[in-house]
Structure formats: structure tokens, C-alpha cells
Motif scaffolding. Structure first.
Motif, PDB file in Angstrom:
ATOM      1  N   GLU A 101       7.884   2.804 -12.553  1.00  0.00           N
ATOM      2  CA  GLU A 101       8.163   3.624 -14.668  1.00  0.00           C
ATOM      3  C   GLU A 101       8.871   2.650 -15.608  1.00  0.00           C
ATOM      4  O   GLU A 101      10.089   2.251 -14.696  1.00  0.00           O
ATOM      5  CB  GLU A 101       9.053   4.389 -14.374  1.00  0.00           C
ATOM      6  N   SER A 102       8.487   2.431 -16.511  1.00  0.00           N
ATOM      7  CA  SER A 102       8.666   1.539 -17.340  1.00  0.00           C
ATOM      8  C   SER A 102      10.298   2.910 -17.642  1.00  0.00           C
ATOM      9  O   SER A 102       9.995   3.545 -17.933  1.00  0.00           O
ATOM     10  CB  SER A 102       7.926   1.434 -18.748  1.00  0.00           C
ATOM     11  N   PRO A 103      11.382   1.596 -18.023  1.00  0.00           N
ATOM     12  CA  PRO A 103      11.917   2.270 -19.263  1.00  0.00           C
ATOM     13  C   PRO A 103      11.918   2.572 -20.717  1.00  0.00           C
ATOM     14  O   PRO A 103      12.632   3.509 -21.260  1.00  0.00           O
ATOM     15  CB  PRO A 103      13.632   1.399 -19.547  1.00  0.00           C
ATOM     16  N   LEU A 104      10.821   2.420 -21.145  1.00  0.00           N
ATOM     17  CA  LEU A 104      10.066   2.271 -22.288  1.00  0.00           C
ATOM     18  C   LEU A 104       8.417   3.424 -22.395  1.00  0.00           C
ATOM     19  O   LEU A 104       7.893   3.497 -21.360  1.00  0.00           O
ATOM     20  CB  LEU A 104       9.745   0.949 -23.158  1.00  0.00           C
ATOM     21  N   ALA A 105       9.513   4.937 -22.520  1.00  0.00           N
ATOM     22  CA  ALA A 105       8.262   5.534 -22.618  1.00  0.00           C
ATOM     23  C   ALA A 105       7.758   5.652 -23.835  1.00  0.00           C
ATOM     24  O   ALA A 105       7.412   5.908 -24.860  1.00  0.00           O
ATOM     25  CB  ALA A 105       8.902   7.170 -22.206  1.00  0.00           C
ATOM     26  N   VAL A 106       6.195   5.390 -23.782  1.00  0.00           N
ATOM     27  CA  VAL A 106       5.061   4.660 -24.902  1.00  0.00           C
ATOM     28  C   VAL A 106       4.120   6.817 -25.161  1.00  0.00           C
ATOM     29  O   VAL A 106       3.667   6.158 -23.461  1.00  0.00           O
ATOM     30  CB  VAL A 106       4.644   3.322 -24.962  1.00  0.00           C
ATOM     31  N   HIS A 107       3.932   6.524 -25.662  1.00  0.00           N
ATOM     32  CA  HIS A 107       3.037   7.813 -26.273  1.00  0.00           C
ATOM     33  C   HIS A 107       2.267   7.072 -26.783  1.00  0.00           C
ATOM     34  O   HIS A 107       1.791   6.729 -28.115  1.00  0.00           O
ATOM     35  CB  HIS A 107       3.943   9.272 -26.756  1.00  0.00           C
ATOM     36  N   LEU A 108       0.238   7.277 -26.162  1.00  0.00           N
ATOM     37  CA  LEU A 108      -0.802   6.421 -26.980  1.00  0.00           C
ATOM     38  C   LEU A 108      -1.578   7.359 -27.050  1.00  0.00           C
ATOM     39  O   LEU A 108      -2.056   8.627 -26.488  1.00  0.00           O
ATOM     40  CB  LEU A 108      -1.325   5.638 -25.653  1.00  0.00           C
ATOM     41  N   GLY A 109      -1.863   7.080 -29.056  1.00  0.00           N
ATOM     42  CA  GLY A 109      -3.002   8.152 -29.348  1.00  0.00           C
ATOM     43  C   GLY A 109      -4.422   7.660 -29.681  1.00  0.00           C
ATOM     44  O   GLY A 109      -3.688   6.484 -30.450  1.00  0.00           O
ATOM     45  N   GLN A 110      -5.353   7.823 -29.258  1.00  0.00           N
ATOM     46  CA  GLN A 110      -5.995   6.525 -29.093  1.00  0.00           C
ATOM     47  C   GLN A 110      -7.890   7.156 -29.035  1.00  0.00           C
ATOM     48  O   GLN A 110      -7.509   7.855 -28.385  1.00  0.00           O
ATOM     49  CB  GLN A 110      -6.255   6.334 -27.394  1.00  0.00           C
ATOM     50  N   ALA A 163      -7.124  -3.055 -27.800  1.00  0.00           N
ATOM     51  CA  ALA A 163      -6.238  -3.752 -28.220  1.00  0.00           C
ATOM     52  C   ALA A 163      -4.748  -2.720 -28.293  1.00  0.00           C
ATOM     53  O   ALA A 163      -3.755  -3.313 -27.954  1.00  0.00           O
ATOM     54  CB  ALA A 163      -6.648  -2.300 -29.564  1.00  0.00           C
ATOM     55  N   PRO A 164      -5.076  -1.501 -27.496  1.00  0.00           N
ATOM     56  CA  PRO A 164      -4.273  -1.238 -26.432  1.00  0.00           C
ATOM     57  C   PRO A 164      -3.568  -1.483 -24.963  1.00  0.00           C
ATOM     58  O   PRO A 164      -2.087  -1.893 -24.871  1.00  0.00           O
ATOM     59  CB  PRO A 164      -4.406   0.178 -26.051  1.00  0.00           C
ATOM     60  N   VAL A 165      -4.447  -2.585 -24.848  1.00  0.00           N
ATOM     61  CA  VAL A 165      -3.608  -3.059 -23.639  1.00  0.00           C
ATOM     62  C   VAL A 165      -3.079  -4.759 -24.162  1.00  0.00           C
ATOM     63  O   VAL A 165      -1.925  -4.815 -24.029  1.00  0.00           O
ATOM     64  CB  VAL A 165      -5.478  -4.111 -23.211  1.00  0.00           C
ATOM     65  N   VAL A 166      -3.148  -5.185 -24.965  1.00  0.00           N
ATOM     66  CA  VAL A 166      -2.319  -6.511 -26.337  1.00  0.00           C
ATOM     67  C   VAL A 166      -1.238  -5.959 -26.505  1.00  0.00           C
ATOM     68  O   VAL A 166       0.164  -5.660 -26.146  1.00  0.00           O
ATOM     69  CB  VAL A 166      -3.669  -6.984 -27.186  1.00  0.00           C
ATOM     70  N   ALA A 167      -1.094  -4.771 -27.006  1.00  0.00           N
ATOM     71  CA  ALA A 167      -0.158  -3.921 -28.245  1.00  0.00           C
ATOM     72  C   ALA A 167       0.745  -2.921 -27.335  1.00  0.00           C
ATOM     73  O   ALA A 167       1.953  -3.815 -27.404  1.00  0.00           O
ATOM     74  CB  ALA A 167      -0.686  -2.682 -29.050  1.00  0.00           C
ATOM     75  N   LEU A 168       0.276  -2.936 -26.277  1.00  0.00           N
ATOM     76  CA  LEU A 168       1.063  -1.800 -25.601  1.00  0.00           C
ATOM     77  C   LEU A 168       1.809  -3.350 -23.654  1.00  0.00           C
ATOM     78  O   LEU A 168       3.261  -3.346 -23.850  1.00  0.00           O
ATOM     79  CB  LEU A 168       0.166  -0.791 -23.613  1.00  0.00           C
ATOM     80  N   SER A 169       1.124  -4.509 -23.572  1.00  0.00           N
ATOM     81  CA  SER A 169       1.428  -5.238 -23.195  1.00  0.00           C
ATOM     82  C   SER A 169       2.746  -6.251 -23.950  1.00  0.00           C
ATOM     83  O   SER A 169       3.595  -6.585 -23.425  1.00  0.00           O
ATOM     84  CB  SER A 169       0.695  -7.177 -23.104  1.00  0.00           C
ATOM     85  N   LEU A 170       2.606  -7.042 -24.854  1.00  0.00           N
ATOM     86  CA  LEU A 170       4.074  -6.270 -26.704  1.00  0.00           C
ATOM     87  C   LEU A 170       5.149  -5.923 -26.197  1.00  0.00           C
ATOM     88  O   LEU A 170       6.056  -6.093 -26.642  1.00  0.00           O
ATOM     89  CB  LEU A 170       3.420  -6.626 -28.030  1.00  0.00           C
ATOM     90  N   LEU A 171       4.740  -4.323 -26.780  1.00  0.00           N
ATOM     91  CA  LEU A 171       6.138  -3.113 -26.459  1.00  0.00           C
ATOM     92  C   LEU A 171       6.400  -3.417 -25.448  1.00  0.00           C
ATOM     93  O   LEU A 171       7.303  -3.512 -25.350  1.00  0.00           O
ATOM     94  CB  LEU A 171       5.202  -1.979 -26.440  1.00  0.00           C
ATOM     95  N   GLN A 172       5.540  -3.696 -23.891  1.00  0.00           N
ATOM     96  CA  GLN A 172       6.862  -3.457 -22.413  1.00  0.00           C
ATOM     97  C   GLN A 172       7.607  -5.004 -22.972  1.00  0.00           C
ATOM     98  O   GLN A 172       8.305  -4.808 -21.347  1.00  0.00           O
ATOM     99  CB  GLN A 172       5.477  -3.269 -21.521  1.00  0.00           C
ATOM    100  N   TYR A 173       6.662  -6.126 -22.614  1.00  0.00           N
ATOM    101  CA  TYR A 173       7.269  -6.870 -22.897  1.00  0.00           C
ATOM    102  C   TYR A 173       8.966  -7.517 -24.018  1.00  0.00           C
ATOM    103  O   TYR A 173       9.830  -7.664 -23.433  1.00  0.00           O
ATOM    104  CB  TYR A 173       6.276  -8.531 -23.256  1.00  0.00           C
ATOM    105  N   ARG A 174       8.861  -6.568 -24.613  1.00  0.00           N
ATOM    106  CA  ARG A 174       9.673  -6.992 -25.786  1.00  0.00           C
ATOM    107  C   ARG A 174      10.781  -5.057 -25.949  1.00  0.00           C
ATOM    108  O   ARG A 174      12.293  -5.860 -25.706  1.00  0.00           O
ATOM    109  CB  ARG A 174       9.370  -6.552 -27.075  1.00  0.00           C
ATOM    110  N   PHE A 175      10.065  -4.324 -25.129  1.00  0.00           N
ATOM    111  CA  PHE A 175      11.489  -3.068 -25.072  1.00  0.00           C
ATOM    112  C   PHE A 175      11.580  -2.204 -23.101  1.00  0.00           C
ATOM    113  O   PHE A 175      12.432  -1.735 -23.713  1.00  0.00           O
ATOM    114  CB  PHE A 175      11.249  -2.468 -26.338  1.00  0.00           C
ATOM    115  N   GLY A 176      10.150  -2.816 -22.717  1.00  0.00           N
ATOM    116  CA  GLY A 176      10.682  -2.388 -21.974  1.00  0.00           C
ATOM    117  C   GLY A 176      10.185  -2.959 -20.098  1.00  0.00           C
ATOM    118  O   GLY A 176      11.746  -3.838 -20.188  1.00  0.00           O
ATOM    119  N   ASP A 177       9.668  -3.406 -19.545  1.00  0.00           N
ATOM    120  CA  ASP A 177       9.585  -4.096 -18.284  1.00  0.00           C
ATOM    121  C   ASP A 177       9.076  -4.777 -17.672  1.00  0.00           C
ATOM    122  O   ASP A 177       8.763  -5.160 -16.441  1.00  0.00           O
ATOM    123  CB  ASP A 177       9.673  -2.815 -16.717  1.00  0.00           C
TER     124      ASP A 177
END
Length: 242
Positions: A75-84, A226-240
Motif C-alpha cells: 500500500e502506498s503512503p499516498l492515497a489517490v482517488h481516481l475519477g475516471q 493517461a491514468p497510468v502516466v499520471a499515477l506513475s508521476l504521482l507515486q514517484y513524486r509523493f508515493g512509493d
């Protein structure tokens, strides 16, 4: 001891027996051809993982006995809610599967102006059950013990009105810097539009709800990419990731 990972929505107790659901039982008995004494790993979808051994395996019923229970990982320390925004065919399945692999905490399928999928009643319930199964299957594969919820589809405006995450992003050409904030947020909301894109009024509504535009470069990404790229960036910047 390893064996296949199987999602079973049950309470785990050491020494207790768990009857595998029909689909996984068929896979274990007929495809993998596992019999008594074979190891399996079970997870309950709420964060618990169990090491177990098959004690009964027939064409109609497979039972596993739990040897040990441990806390799940992944589980990531960053909890992302995706609206798709809901897309056609297997594009939505792909978006959900990859979002789960990338540690998303929750997913809400969205009805948008340019989206051409409209579900009602029994058809919506059937689709939702299918998407939840896609999420559980992705957890089996990627090692997560928590199955993120796929919520009932909502109109975009309703989803926006419920948002309170610390970081809110809408995929839209805009200024760079949406991911440059110094503090690490614990929660984030990510809005991805349909194939035809979000309308100007929808982008304005998102901005009004505290969403900053996130630009992903000059190339136009498909709604499931798009969600794959955006979530990857978010997890790299703020997650795990990294």
C-alpha cells in the motif's frame, strides 16, 4: 511456501478452513491442478494475508486451511482517488487494472459530457461488479492485500462536490508545476476525462473545486493511458515509486 494468490472475502483465523469462491476454486483444481497439501496464499481484500494449505480439492469444492496470518504489503503512503471517465470496451478494464497496480486507493467511474457510455439499472450493477472483479484480480497479480473500492458511477459534478483531498489534479494542458509543491500530501484526487476530452465547462468546474491542471506533454494520451502516466508521476513524486 508460496503458491497462487487468491482473493477470498472471509474472516481469517489460524487453523480455520476457508472455502474458495467458485472461480478461483475452478482455476486451482482444473487449471493449476493443485491437490491436497499444495500451498496457497489468500488475502481478504482488507489488508490481511494468509498462508494456507489445500485440505480438500474436488471439481466442485476447494478448501484451504490457514497456517499463518500476516499484514499485507504493497500500500502506498499516498492515497489517490481516481475519477475516471467511463470508456468503451476493455479500455476501462485496462485503466482500472493498471491503476490498481500503481497503488490507487479508490476509483469512481464518471459520466461526462463527451463520454458516450451511459449505464442504467441492472446494466450498471453488472458493469460495476465486473470492474470490482478486475480490481481484485489485479491485486492477486501485483501483491496488494487491499482491494481498492470501485464506487458506483457518478456524474462528474457530483464527484467534484465530494472532493476534499489535499492535492487535486485534472488532466488538462496547463502550466507546469502541479507536482512541484514542497509538502508531501497524504491524499490526492486525479480526474481523467473521456476520449473526447472534458468540456470547457467541466474543466472550469474542476478548477472551481480546487483542481489544478496537470499537463503530460505534447502528445495526446488515450483515456486509458493517461491514468497510468499520471499515477506513475504521482507515486514517484509523493508515493512509493522510486
Amino acid at each position: 511456501m508460496s503458491g497462487p494468490r487468491i482473493h477470498v472475502a472471509a474472516d481469517f483465523t489460524v487453523g480455520g478452513d476457508v472455502v474458495l469462491p467458485e472461480g478461483p476454486a475452478r482455476h486451482v483444481a482444473r487449471v493449476l491442478r493443485l491437490g491436497e497439501g499444495a500451498p496457497v496464499r489468500l488475502f481478504d481484500g482488507a489488508g490481511h494475508e494468509a498462508r494456507a494449505v489445500i485440505v480438500e480439492a474436488s471439481r466442485k469444492r476447494v478448501v484451504a486451511r490457514i497456517d499463518a496470518i500476516e499484514a499485507g504489503r504493497g500500500e502506498s503512503p499516498l492515497a489517490v482517488h481516481l475519477g475516471q471517465a467511463i470508456s468503451k470496451g476493455d479500455r476501462m478494464d485496462y485503466a482500472i487494472q493498471k491503476a490498481v497496480e500503481l497503488g490507487v486507493a479508490a476509483i469512481t467511474p464518471l459520466y461526462t459530457e463527451h463520454g458516450d457510455v451511459r449505464l442504467k439499472g441492472e446494466r450498471e450493477a453488472k458493469k460495476l461488479a465486473h470492474w470490482q472483479a478486475v480490481a481484485a484480480s489485479a491485486c492477486e497479480q501485483c501483491g496488494r492485500a487491499v482491494v481498492p473500492p470501485v464506487h458506483s458511477p457518478l456524474p462528474l459534478a457530483e464527484w467534484l462536490s465530494q472532493r476534499s483531498e489535499a492535492l487535486r489534479l485534472v488532466l488538462h494542458p496547463g502550466t507546469a508545476g502541479a507536482l512541484e509543491q514542497g509538502d508531501k500530501p497524504a491524499t490526492a484526487a486525479l480526474l481523467i476525462g473521456p476520449e473526447g476530452g472534458l468540456s470547457d465547462s467541466e474543466v472550469a468546474a474542476a478548477r472551481q473545486a480546487g483542481f489544478a491542471p496537470l499537463s503530460l506533454g505534447l502528445r495526446i494520451l488515450r483515456t486509458e493511458t493517461a491514468p497510468v502516466v499520471a499515477l506513475s508521476l504521482l507515486q514517484y513524486r509523493f508515493g512509493d515509486l522510486g
